[in-house]
Design a protein around this motif. Structure first.
Motif, PDB file in Angstrom:
ATOM      1  N   PHE B 257     -17.115 -17.199   3.272  1.00  0.00           N
ATOM      2  CA  PHE B 257     -18.401 -17.613   2.729  1.00  0.00           C
ATOM      3  C   PHE B 257     -18.496 -19.140   2.674  1.00  0.00           C
ATOM      4  O   PHE B 257     -19.508 -19.720   3.067  1.00  0.00           O
ATOM      5  N   VAL B 261     -21.332 -21.275   4.579  1.00  0.00           N
ATOM      6  CA  VAL B 261     -22.315 -22.133   3.910  1.00  0.00           C
ATOM      7  C   VAL B 261     -22.223 -23.562   4.464  1.00  0.00           C
ATOM      8  O   VAL B 261     -23.241 -24.207   4.707  1.00  0.00           O
ATOM      9  N   LEU B 264     -24.049 -23.613   7.670  1.00  0.00           N
ATOM     10  CA  LEU B 264     -25.506 -23.610   7.479  1.00  0.00           C
ATOM     11  C   LEU B 264     -26.034 -25.012   7.181  1.00  0.00           C
ATOM     12  O   LEU B 264     -27.192 -25.325   7.452  1.00  0.00           O
ATOM     13  N   GLY B 275     -29.642 -23.906   7.611  1.00  0.00           N
ATOM     14  CA  GLY B 275     -29.648 -23.596   6.176  1.00  0.00           C
ATOM     15  C   GLY B 275     -31.010 -23.767   5.527  1.00  0.00           C
ATOM     16  O   GLY B 275     -31.207 -23.372   4.382  1.00  0.00           O
ATOM     17  N   GLN B 281     -31.080 -18.358   3.916  1.00  0.00           N
ATOM     18  CA  GLN B 281     -30.830 -18.734   2.518  1.00  0.00           C
ATOM     19  C   GLN B 281     -30.705 -17.490   1.647  1.00  0.00           C
ATOM     20  O   GLN B 281     -29.805 -17.392   0.818  1.00  0.00           O
ATOM     21  N   HIS B 282     -31.613 -16.560   1.846  1.00  0.00           N
ATOM     22  CA  HIS B 282     -31.597 -15.378   0.989  1.00  0.00           C
ATOM     23  C   HIS B 282     -30.368 -14.520   1.247  1.00  0.00           C
ATOM     24  O   HIS B 282     -29.786 -13.948   0.336  1.00  0.00           O
ATOM     25  N   ALA B 285     -27.495 -16.261  -0.424  1.00  0.00           N
ATOM     26  CA  ALA B 285     -27.551 -16.109  -1.882  1.00  0.00           C
ATOM     27  C   ALA B 285     -27.153 -14.688  -2.298  1.00  0.00           C
ATOM     28  O   ALA B 285     -26.473 -14.483  -3.311  1.00  0.00           O
ATOM     29  N   HIS B 286     -27.574 -13.719  -1.504  1.00  0.00           N
ATOM     30  CA  HIS B 286     -27.186 -12.338  -1.785  1.00  0.00           C
ATOM     31  C   HIS B 286     -25.663 -12.182  -1.705  1.00  0.00           C
ATOM     32  O   HIS B 286     -25.029 -11.597  -2.585  1.00  0.00           O
ATOM     33  N   TYR B 288     -23.403 -14.498  -2.012  1.00  0.00           N
ATOM     34  CA  TYR B 288     -22.796 -15.203  -3.143  1.00  0.00           C
ATOM     35  C   TYR B 288     -22.751 -14.286  -4.376  1.00  0.00           C
ATOM     36  O   TYR B 288     -21.730 -14.173  -5.061  1.00  0.00           O
ATOM     37  N   THR B 289     -23.878 -13.607  -4.625  1.00  0.00           N
ATOM     38  CA  THR B 289     -23.966 -12.734  -5.792  1.00  0.00           C
ATOM     39  C   THR B 289     -22.955 -11.593  -5.693  1.00  0.00           C
ATOM     40  O   THR B 289     -22.240 -11.284  -6.649  1.00  0.00           O
ATOM     41  N   GLU B 290     -22.877 -10.989  -4.517  1.00  0.00           N
ATOM     42  CA  GLU B 290     -21.909  -9.899  -4.320  1.00  0.00           C
ATOM     43  C   GLU B 290     -20.485 -10.379  -4.589  1.00  0.00           C
ATOM     44  O   GLU B 290     -19.683  -9.684  -5.220  1.00  0.00           O
ATOM     45  N   GLU B 292     -19.439 -12.952  -6.432  1.00  0.00           N
ATOM     46  CA  GLU B 292     -19.209 -13.251  -7.845  1.00  0.00           C
ATOM     47  C   GLU B 292     -19.010 -11.980  -8.660  1.00  0.00           C
ATOM     48  O   GLU B 292     -18.171 -11.926  -9.558  1.00  0.00           O
ATOM     49  N   ILE B 293     -19.799 -10.953  -8.361  1.00  0.00           N
ATOM     50  CA  ILE B 293     -19.684  -9.692  -9.105  1.00  0.00           C
ATOM     51  C   ILE B 293     -18.339  -9.037  -8.790  1.00  0.00           C
ATOM     52  O   ILE B 293     -17.649  -8.524  -9.671  1.00  0.00           O
ATOM     53  N   ARG B 295     -15.620 -10.585  -7.804  1.00  0.00           N
ATOM     54  CA  ARG B 295     -14.556 -11.388  -8.432  1.00  0.00           C
ATOM     55  C   ARG B 295     -14.344 -10.951  -9.887  1.00  0.00           C
ATOM     56  O   ARG B 295     -13.203 -10.785 -10.341  1.00  0.00           O
ATOM     57  N   ARG B 322     -15.339  -2.260  -4.440  1.00  0.00           N
ATOM     58  CA  ARG B 322     -16.220  -3.431  -4.343  1.00  0.00           C
ATOM     59  C   ARG B 322     -15.659  -4.476  -3.387  1.00  0.00           C
ATOM     60  O   ARG B 322     -16.380  -5.050  -2.584  1.00  0.00           O
TER      61      ARG B 322
END
Lengths: 394, 379
Positions: B257, B261, B264, B275, B281-282, B285-286, B288-290, B292-293, B295, B322
């Motif tokens: 990741f 980034v 980009l 980027g 971008q979306h 960002a998606h 990134y969220t996956e 973090e969750i 982790r 996950r």
């Protein structure tokens, strides 16, 4: 740490003795939520008892200072209390935008007098608040708002219209964004102000949704007179307050739904579909969908826990609530799609006693707004891309 | 316990990151691959790794280790994932150390654990037999013979099997494949008569072996834990291995990741940095969220394993499921967003994609673990 162990033991004993059995079941309809306010009614005696006991303990807002009606708990104790409540599936005694949104902003930006005036009433559920942010045509471009506040001595005179004001028709007071200066950039010149919904010139009109209900309203201000002392923070700097409050709103919306409370979704599905000889849900594809949903749900709960711990450790990114809002709302929509699948034909009933007036399909339809209200999923992703990942461009 | 690394864990991470990043960047794996290295990892590097104390991380202090926990092992695994360093850390320092620590007799512990801590003994766990991870389906036979057992059967996907000085083998001393009871773990010398071992060249250029056991004799003192009661021991060891592999996948995801980034922000197309495009971008960002969750879920599982909490198994299932889906998404997006460059061997991204696929299969893929969760929740 023995102190926290002792707190856990005490909290467990107290909850066990004070939380009525009826308040340990998953919520199934709007009436199960107690919102407080001047006209609040309890839907049952256990709901009243539970609320009053928690209020007296300061545990409607356990982490607020005791002088404002809170429980004075530190972050670790608050976390333990939440865990112990979850362990017995205890409902929240009071749900309120005052607690989840306005309170944190008041604690950070309010004057002493403003805090003393409003926070204890929020803690005690005496005033029900609504949020005046969105406007017609503004949508997620919140800062383009047009509602004007014109100076008149010690007062502002407010004119304009808000939309999507959740429960405005039941609210006692509103926290509202108004334009106090139209000359500069759109983010400058906005002020954050509080006023009574009973003020002369305020009117509301519910908006009927696809769920057949009206959680949202249109709200109109026609020459509403509000003291300037009701501005939170600095005049024309309301955007700072608004942004701070939005972080809390997003964290709250990401936590919506019955996450972690009640029976596993697979067992709920088995109630209507049944199990095969080996005890597995008798719909292999749905079972797989549910299992992968529950993996994500459990992981999101970990992330929510970690977000609190990161904040405590001073390592949190201020825009992280946007990531959580995005994921939580998409997940909640998935939950309700699964619940509709699990219910099958029974979940299609709309108006009957048996279906509690279509509680399940109405809840399903309601969740579709989760990824729109408080900033759409696309806006959240844009915030993450720009503020966290630092990607270039407009 | 707070879901963030404490000060000591952060220091461990920084020291592991510094060491691994310096001595074993992706170029190290590439060099081993290109030279068709017979060992598949650097023994010199493993020695200095051991000198840093990493190989004895999970070994109790009385046996020469540092007696740390799963969170710390996860911290190191994550750094290994960032550079794809091929290393016996998982097989020896995590799996074997745990199996011996939990199931070993006093004699077994004092014989093997100090050697693991000092980095002189390499071990491997031999579990899988079919094409998917199904530990309860173990069919390999352990029949009583004289004062010990005779082993017959075959194992596959034995990580670092071809360099091991000691094999930990799951076999069926009773019952039928599919049953929870009747499994026994054995300590087996890979040089024993009747063992045929073949190194498997895998897609990710890491090590594994196929091993055939033909009437291999094991003494009674080669039994690890209790006869017929190895299922629980094995499950405990596997769960720690799953937590460790999930951590490695977090490292893989984060690294890919991060590289994506950066790309980009520097690659221009149509007169713009790519980027700037909202579609990308979306998706970033998606992802990134996956990550973090995931982790958070992995850290939670490791903490619960350290605390020996009853439902740690469910948390591990969540973490491994996950981590598998997240790493899969991360490497797919990594290659796609790098465009044609991402498909070239010259570029490192493909190495991450290959490793993620192997980690996904190792000790149960995402479907396996979602199914575990459903079983634990009784549906």
């Amino acid at each position: 740490m023995p102190d926290t162990d002792q707190f856990r033991r005490d909290a467990r004993v107290w909850l066990e003795a004070n939380c009525p059995p009826e308040m340990r079941r998953p919520m199934t309809s709007d009436e199960d939520t107690f919102w407080g306010g001047r006209n609040a009614k309890f839907s049952s005696e256990p709901q009243r008892v539970w609320f009053e006991r928690m209020r007296d303990k300061g545990w409607t807002v356990p982490h607020w200072p005791t002088e404002f009606g809170g429980g004075g708990l530190d972050a670790e104790q608050t976390k333990i209390l939440r865990q112990e409540m979850a362990a017995i599936s205890a409902r929240l005694p009071l749900v309120s935008f005052g607690i989840s949104m306005l309170g944190p902003a008041l604690l950070k930006y309010g004057t002493d007098a403003q805090k003393k005036e409003h926070l204890p009433k929020i803690a005690a559920g005496l005033i029900r608040w609504c949020q005046g942010y969105s406007e017609p045509n503004a949508g997620s471009d919140l800062a383009s708002l047009q509602t004007r506040a014109e100076s008149d001595g010690d007062d502002f005179i407010i004119n304009g219209q808000k939309i999507w004001t959740s429960y405005a028709n039941f609210a006692d007071w509103i926290f509202c964004l108004v334009r106090t200066d139209a000359s500069g950039k759109k983010h400058d010149g906005i002020s954050f102000i509080l006023f009574d919904m009973a003020s002369k010139g305020v009117s509301t009109k519910p908006i009927l949704l696809i769920s057949g209900k009206s959680p949202f309203c249109e709200t109109f201000f026609d020459n509403v007179r509000v003291p300037k002392a009701n501005v939170i923070g600095t005049v024309n700097r309301g955007w700072d307050v608004a942004k701070y409050l939005l972080q809390h709103e997003r964290a709250m919306i990401s936590g919506m739904g019955e996450r972690g409370v009640g029976r596993p979704l697979g067992q709920v599905a088995a109630d209507s579909i049944g199990a095969d000889e080996q005890g597995r849900l008798d719909d292999a594809m749905l079972r797989g969908q549910i299992a992968s949903f529950e993996v994500d749900e459990a992981a999101l709960a970990c992330a929510a826990e970690r977000a609190v711990d990161l904040a405590k450790a001073g390592q949190a990114h201020p825009a992280f609530s946007s990531a959580m809002k995005y994921y939580g709302t998409e997940l909640n929509k998935r939950r309700h799609e699964i619940l509709m699948s699990a219910g099958g034909i029974d979940a299609l009933e709309w108006e009957s006693e048996r279906s509690k007036q279509g509680a399940r399909p109405r809840a399903w339809l309601r969740t579709k707004a989760n990824s729109i209200e408080g900033g759409t999923s696309e806006v959240m992703l844009g915030i993450v891309a720009k503020r966290i990942l630092d990607l270039p461009g407009a | 316990m707070a879901l963030v690394l404490n000060e000591e864990q952060t220091m461990l991470r920084d020291s592991a990151r510094g060491f691994i990043g310096d001595k074993a960047p992706v170029a190290h794996l590439r060099q081993l691959r290109d030279s068709k290295d017979a060992t598949g990892f650097s023994r010199d590097l493993w020695r200095s790794f051991a000198e840093m104390g990493f190989s004895g991380l999970l070994v109790p202090e009385e046996f020469g280790g540092s007696g740390l926990g799963c969170v710390e092992a996860g911290v190191v695994m994550e750094e290994i994932g960032r550079t794809l360093m091929p290393s016996p850390f998982l097989a020896t320092a995590v799996l074997a150390a745990t199996a011996l620590k939990r199931g070993g007799s006093a004699a077994q512990k004092s014989e093997h654990l100090p050697k693991i801590a000092e980095g002189s003994l390499l071990a491997a766990l031999a579990i899988d037999e079919g094409s998917k991870h199904r530990p309860l389906q173990t069919a390999m036979q352990a029949v009583r013979s004289g004062n010990g057992f005779k082993l017959n059967g075959a194992k596959a996907f034995v990580v670092d099997g071809h360099t091991a000085d000691l094999l930990i083998v799951a076999a069926r001393s009773a019952g039928a494949p599919g049953e929870r009871e009747g499994l026994t773990l054995f300590l087996v010398d890979p040089r024993s008569k009747g063992i045929e071992l073949e190194r498997t060249a895998m897609v990710d250029s890491h090590n594994a072996a196929r091993i055939v056991f033909d009437n291999v004799e094991v003494n009674a003192d080669g039994v690890l834990g209790e006869v017929d009661q190895g299922g629980m021991l094995l499950e405990g060891v596997l769960n720690i291995g799953r937590g460790a592999v999930a951590s490695e996948m977090v490292g893989v995801s984060e690294e890919v990741f991060g590289r994506t980034v950066s790309y980009l922000k520097e690659r221009k197309q149509f007169g713009k940095l790519i980027g700037e495009f909202q579609a990308l971008q979306h998706r970033a960002a998606h992802l990134y969220t996956e990550i973090e969750i995931t982790r958070a879920a992995v850290l939670k599982a490791l903490q619960m394993l350290d605390e020996n909490v009853d439902n740690a198994g469910a948390a591990v299932a969540v973490a491994k499921a996950r981590a598998g889906t997240t790493a899969t998404l991360a490497v797919q997006e990594g290659v796609q967003m790098h465009g044609g460059m991402g498909m070239t061997d010259q570029f490192d991204i493909g190495f991450f994609m290959k490793r993620a696929r192997v980690c996904q299969e190792l000790f149960g893929d995402s479907n396996f673990h979602a199914d575990q969760l459903a079983r634990l929740k009784n549906y």
